[in-house]
Structures are given as structure tokens and as C-alpha cells.
Write a protein that holds these residues in place. Structure first.
Motif, PDB file in Angstrom:
ATOM      1  N   THR A  76      55.022 -51.937  11.507  1.00  0.00           N
ATOM      2  CA  THR A  76      56.357 -51.772  10.931  1.00  0.00           C
ATOM      3  C   THR A  76      56.611 -52.808   9.843  1.00  0.00           C
ATOM      4  O   THR A  76      57.227 -52.512   8.816  1.00  0.00           O
ATOM      5  CB  THR A  76      57.432 -51.881  12.030  1.00  0.00           C
ATOM      6  OG1 THR A  76      57.153 -50.917  13.055  1.00  0.00           O
ATOM      7  CG2 THR A  76      58.816 -51.620  11.467  1.00  0.00           C
ATOM      8  N   MET A 103      55.302 -43.202   8.845  1.00  0.00           N
ATOM      9  CA  MET A 103      55.846 -43.646  10.132  1.00  0.00           C
ATOM     10  C   MET A 103      55.529 -42.639  11.230  1.00  0.00           C
ATOM     11  O   MET A 103      55.165 -43.007  12.346  1.00  0.00           O
ATOM     12  CB  MET A 103      57.360 -43.855  10.016  1.00  0.00           C
ATOM     13  CG  MET A 103      57.761 -45.106   9.267  1.00  0.00           C
ATOM     14  SD  MET A 103      59.530 -45.160   8.858  1.00  0.00           S
ATOM     15  CE  MET A 103      60.260 -44.989  10.465  1.00  0.00           C
ATOM     16  N   THR A 117      61.345 -50.277  17.617  1.00  0.00           N
ATOM     17  CA  THR A 117      60.113 -50.995  17.979  1.00  0.00           C
ATOM     18  C   THR A 117      60.423 -52.377  18.549  1.00  0.00           C
ATOM     19  O   THR A 117      59.555 -53.021  19.142  1.00  0.00           O
ATOM     20  CB  THR A 117      59.193 -51.171  16.752  1.00  0.00           C
ATOM     21  OG1 THR A 117      59.876 -51.949  15.757  1.00  0.00           O
ATOM     22  CG2 THR A 117      58.790 -49.821  16.160  1.00  0.00           C
ATOM     23  N   ALA A 150      63.048 -47.605  12.762  1.00  0.00           N
ATOM     24  CA  ALA A 150      61.766 -48.209  13.138  1.00  0.00           C
ATOM     25  C   ALA A 150      61.932 -49.677  13.515  1.00  0.00           C
ATOM     26  O   ALA A 150      61.374 -50.148  14.517  1.00  0.00           O
ATOM     27  CB  ALA A 150      60.770 -48.071  11.989  1.00  0.00           C
ATOM     28  N   SER A 161      54.925 -43.494  15.576  1.00  0.00           N
ATOM     29  CA  SER A 161      55.716 -42.616  16.440  1.00  0.00           C
ATOM     30  C   SER A 161      54.927 -42.230  17.682  1.00  0.00           C
ATOM     31  O   SER A 161      53.708 -42.443  17.764  1.00  0.00           O
ATOM     32  CB  SER A 161      56.128 -41.357  15.677  1.00  0.00           C
ATOM     33  OG  SER A 161      55.070 -40.420  15.620  1.00  0.00           O
TER      34      SER A 161
END
Length: 482
Positions: free
Chosen positions: A49, A78, A355, A351, A83
Motif C-alpha cells: 500500500t 489494488m 489494511t 486501502a 484485495s
């Protein structure tokens, strides 16, 4: 013979230099050991990320490719890499504890239909319908009448009007509404003049600054106030906030006016608005007027009605499509590239939050070991930095609780710099000053949709206004306080 499709693939010198550099930076951040970052417990997904964040930030900053294209590439990457539906070897290879939390692919895809996107869509539809019946020109003339026809005064008028509306309604809704009024004014200015850019930039600058003026102007204000009153029992009221921050906003709007005039001087001597004959007459004209009025009122009193501003934005979409005021041909006029660009910014925020990266980064900062002044400055800069890439609400939700706990631990030592009020209100203020890129705030994105402003314009204005606002805001909080 080169087709138009392939013509767009040609790279200029800046792109040929920057694109390989950005790719190399991204690859480096992706491939180095997680220990390189010096953050305890950093997971592989969080590292990916960070790499994607750097890629998107650099691509948006230097506009190597169109901003909306960067957003699309970001979302696709992403989906394939962080994912829960990413490439199998990327999610099943590393041990679970090292891999970290994967982001739901549904959460990433849903950014294309995020409520903010719907508000944008409603704003675009409202603007198209208003233009078809001449409502935009009539309202612009009415609103700007007190400021005369000199471009410099019209710019001041836009700043003050937008700033005032943003104190009491969503800055995104305000920007969407004012975009309607801006269009006829821009048509009167020379196409080769810089004044058009300054007038367009008035929308994000005033919308973002205006929200600072009252506790209900923007969500970060409410978040800071909630922690001050409910968790720290400070008993800060609406008037306490407004008496200090309203004058601050007025001063900042006047400073912004001078900055925009300095950067983008007007070439035209006057602004004359003319109402042209429109094709749509009769009942449909009244439908547009009525729907516009209802939408604005519901935006202004969303706290009273309980109807979210994003939901309100769908009312004109439904009414105008049902009555035939908006046709399938009109839908082609919607700036879809802006909606895709905004979706990328929202996806990046998803994200960073899902995360755990954003929380991890904030928690890794040793606030409790620093002197009060350093805590104050770093927390403000952190809020400013993060808010340029994720929503200011998400940034405040992330930082304020941590700083609230830090403030309790620091006790009376914070009094030297204005106390805990300065700490939390300062973060809320800093998040509203973040407006460096088209994806930083919805008003920025809406302004970018006019085609008049570049990322460079926004970064230039955002840095100057942000720096002045940061210094002036913290000085006010430390020496006057709320």
C-alpha cells in the motif's frame, strides 16, 4: 498515419523522464524488506500500500498521465495486489501474520459508487439543467450584484459567498452549487486570461476554508469537538468555536483573494452577464427552479431533516430524468473522468484504512516523548499531509483519538501551547487546509472538472494558502484560544 487513439500515447520529454523514475521508486518501495521502513509490525500488504500510495501521489503530482487514468490504474492494481481477490500467489504465498489484512474487493469496487460520487453526479446534473433554462446566469447575477462588475470584486464575491455557505452546509454540496453559478461568469472572461483560473480556484479555496468557521462546517470540527466535550469534559460550545474561527475564516478569505489576484491577474476590465434565450420554456423551467430551491434548502438543513447531503443530490437526478429535462444526450456532458479520478482517491483512502497502514503510521510516532510545541506542530503537519490523500473526516477520525490519549498523558504541560483545545482543534483546522491535489477534496475535484486548472495550479495555491493558514491558525489558537 497515426490514429487519435495512439496519438494520446505519445509521451513528452517530462513524461519520458518521470515515468521510469516513478516506476523505479514504486518498485523499490515494493521490494525492499519491511524492516527498511523502521515501523514495527509493518505487514507485506501495508508495504504494498505504501508503494501504491507513492506511485499515485507522484503520478498525480507530476501529471505524467491524466489524473483520472492514474486513478483507474491504481484501482485495478489494488484489486490485483492487495484485495482478497488478488492474484493467488500474492495472497497465499507469505505467512498470514506477515501478509496482514487484505482489503475486500467489494470495498474497492464500491468506490465507483461511493456516496460522494453520487453527490458529484447530482451536482453535474443540477448544473446542466440550470444552464438549459438560464437559471445559472440569473442566480449568478443576483448573488454577485452587491460586488459590481469588476472581475476583482466578483472574485471577492465568490470567495465570501462560498465561504459563508460552507460554514453551514457540506463543502462538496456548496462547491457543486457554486459550479453552476461560475460557468456563466467564466464565459465573459477572455480565454487567454489568467483570471479564469483564479475564479475557478476560488471554489475549493473558499469551500475548504469556510468549513473551519463553525463546528458544523465540516466533520473534523465535530470530531474534535466531540472528544473535547464528551471525553475530556471541556464544555466547548458552538459560540466558543465560532467567535474565534469565524474571524479567522474571514481573514483567510481576504488573504486568499489577494493571493489569487497576485497569481492570476485578470485581463478583462468588467464582467457582464447576459441571459440568453433558452430552448426549454414553460413548466420545465419552473420544475428546474423548484427542484434547485428544494435541493439547496435540503443541503442547508440536512441536520434538521436527517437526510444526508449525498442522498439529497439524487433528487435532481430523479426529477430531471423523469420529466425529460435531462436526456440521454445530456448525460454525455457529465464529466465522467472526474468521477473516475475521485474514485481513485477514495480507493486509496480505503486501502490505507482497511489494511491498518494509516493507523500503524500514526501510532508509530512517539508523541509522548516530545515537548508540547513539537507535538503540536507534528500533529498538525500529519493531519495536513494525510488529508491531501484521504478524506479529512477519515484523517481526523484517525488522529484525534490518539492525540486525545496523548493529551491526557501530557497533562498540564500542554498549557504552554494553548492546552488540549489547541492540539485537537489544530488538527481539525489542518485537515481543512489540505488542498494540494485534485483528489485532496471534492471541491478540488469539481474545480478540476472545469478544465481550467491543473494539478500545478492547485499545488501552488494549496501550498501558499496552507502555509499561511497553518501559521495564522496555530498562532490564534495558542495566543487567543477557544
Amino acid at each position: 498515419m497515426t490514429t487519435p487513439c495512439f496519438e494520446s500515447l505519445k509521451l513528452n520529454r517530462k513524461q519520458m523522464i518521470m515515468l521510469p523514475v516513478i516506476v523505479l521508486v514504486t518498485a523499490f518501495l515494493w521490494l525492499v524488506p519491511t524492516s527498511f521502513y523502521g515501523i514495527d509490525g509493518l505487514t507485506i500488504v501495508e508495504q504494498r500500500t505504501i508503494a501504491l500510495f507513492a506511485f499515485a501521489a507522484l503520478m498525480w503530482m507530476f501529471e505524467v498521465i491524466p489524473t483520472w487514468t492514474t486513478s483507474v490504474i491504481l484501482i485495478v492494481t489494488m484489486l490485483l495486489t492487495i484485495s482478497d481477490s488478488s492474484l493467488r500467489f500474492l495472497r497465499e504465498g507469505p505467512p498470514v501474520e506477515e501478509l496482514g489484512s487484505l482489503v475486500s474487493y467489494k470495498a474497492i469496487l464500491s468506490t465507483f459508487a461511493d456516496p460522494v460520487i453520487m453527490l458529484f453526479l447530482g451536482g453535474f446534473i443540477l448544473a446542466i439543467a440550470a444552464t438549459k433554462v438560464g437559471l445559472d446566469v440569473q442566480l449568478a447575477k443576483w448573488l454577485l450584484w452587491p460586488f459590481g462588475n469588476k472581475p476583482q470584486n466578483v472574485l471577492l464575491g465568490f470567495l465570501l459567498i462560498i465561504g459563508l455557505f460552507s460554514m453551514f452546509m457540506s463543502n462538496t454540496a456548496t462547491a457543486a452549487m457554486m459550479l453552476t453559478f461560475l460557468a456563466p461568469v467564466l464565459k465573459t472572461l477572455p480565454a487567454d486570461g489568467k483570471g479564469r483560473i483564479g475564479l475557478a480556484m476560488a471554489i475549493p479555496v473558499a469551500a475548504n476554508l469556510g468549513g473551519i468557521g463553525t463546528p458544523i462546517g465540516t466533520p473534523p470540527n465535530a470530531i474534535a469537538l466531540s472528544y473535547l466535550n464528551e471525553h475530556l469534559h471541556m464544555n466547548v460550545g458552538f459560540s466558543d468555536w465560532t467567535l474565534v474561527m469565524f474571524p479567522y475564516v474571514v481573514v483567510m478569505l481576504l488573504i486568499s483573494w489577494r493571493v489569487l489576484l497576485w497569481l492570476y491577474p485578470f485581463k478583462a476590465k468588467t464582467v457582464e452577464l447576459h441571459i440568453e434565450s433558452k430552448g426549454v420554456k414553460g413548466v420545465r423551467t419552473y420544475i428546474v427552479w423548484g427542484t434547485f430551491a428544494v435541493t439547496i434548502l435540503l443541503w442547508m438543513f440536512d441536520k434538521l431533516t436527517g437526510v444526508n447531503s449525498n442522498v439529497v443530490a439524487m433528487i435532481p437526478v430523479g426529477v430531471f430524468c423523469a420529466t425529460g429535462i435531462i436526456t440521454k444526450e445530456d448525460l454525455k456532458e457529465i464529466n465522467w473522468s472526474v468521477l473516475w479520478m475521485v474514485a481513485g482517491g477514495i480507493a486509496l483512502g480505503v486501502a490505507m484504512n482497511k489494511t491498518g497502514l494509516a493507523e500503524h503510521l500514526v501510532e508509530s510516532i512517539p508523541f509522548d516523548t516530545w515537548i508540547p510545541l513539537v507535538v503540536l506542530i507534528v500533529s498538525g503537519l500529519l493531519g495536513y499531509f494525510i488529508s491531501n490523500f484521504i478524506s479529512n473526516t477519515a484523517a481526523a477520525n484517525l488522529i484525534v483519538p490518539i492525540l486525545s490519549a496523548v493529551a491526557v498523558g501530557m497533562g498540564e504541560s500542554l498549557n504552554a501551547v494553548g492546552g488540549v483545545k489547541t492540539l485537537l482543534v489544530g488538527v481539525a483546522l489542518s485537515t481543512s487546509l489540505a488542498m494540494l491535489f485534485p483528489i485532496s477534496t471534492p471541491p478540488n475535484a469539481l474545480t478540476h472538472s472545469t478544465g481550467l486548472t491543473t494539478t500545478r495550479d492547485m499545488t501552488q495555491v494549496g501550498l501558499i494558502i496552507g502555509f499561511i493558514g497553518f501559521i495564522l491558525g496555530y498562532a490564534l489558537l495558542i495566543f487567543v484560544g477557544i
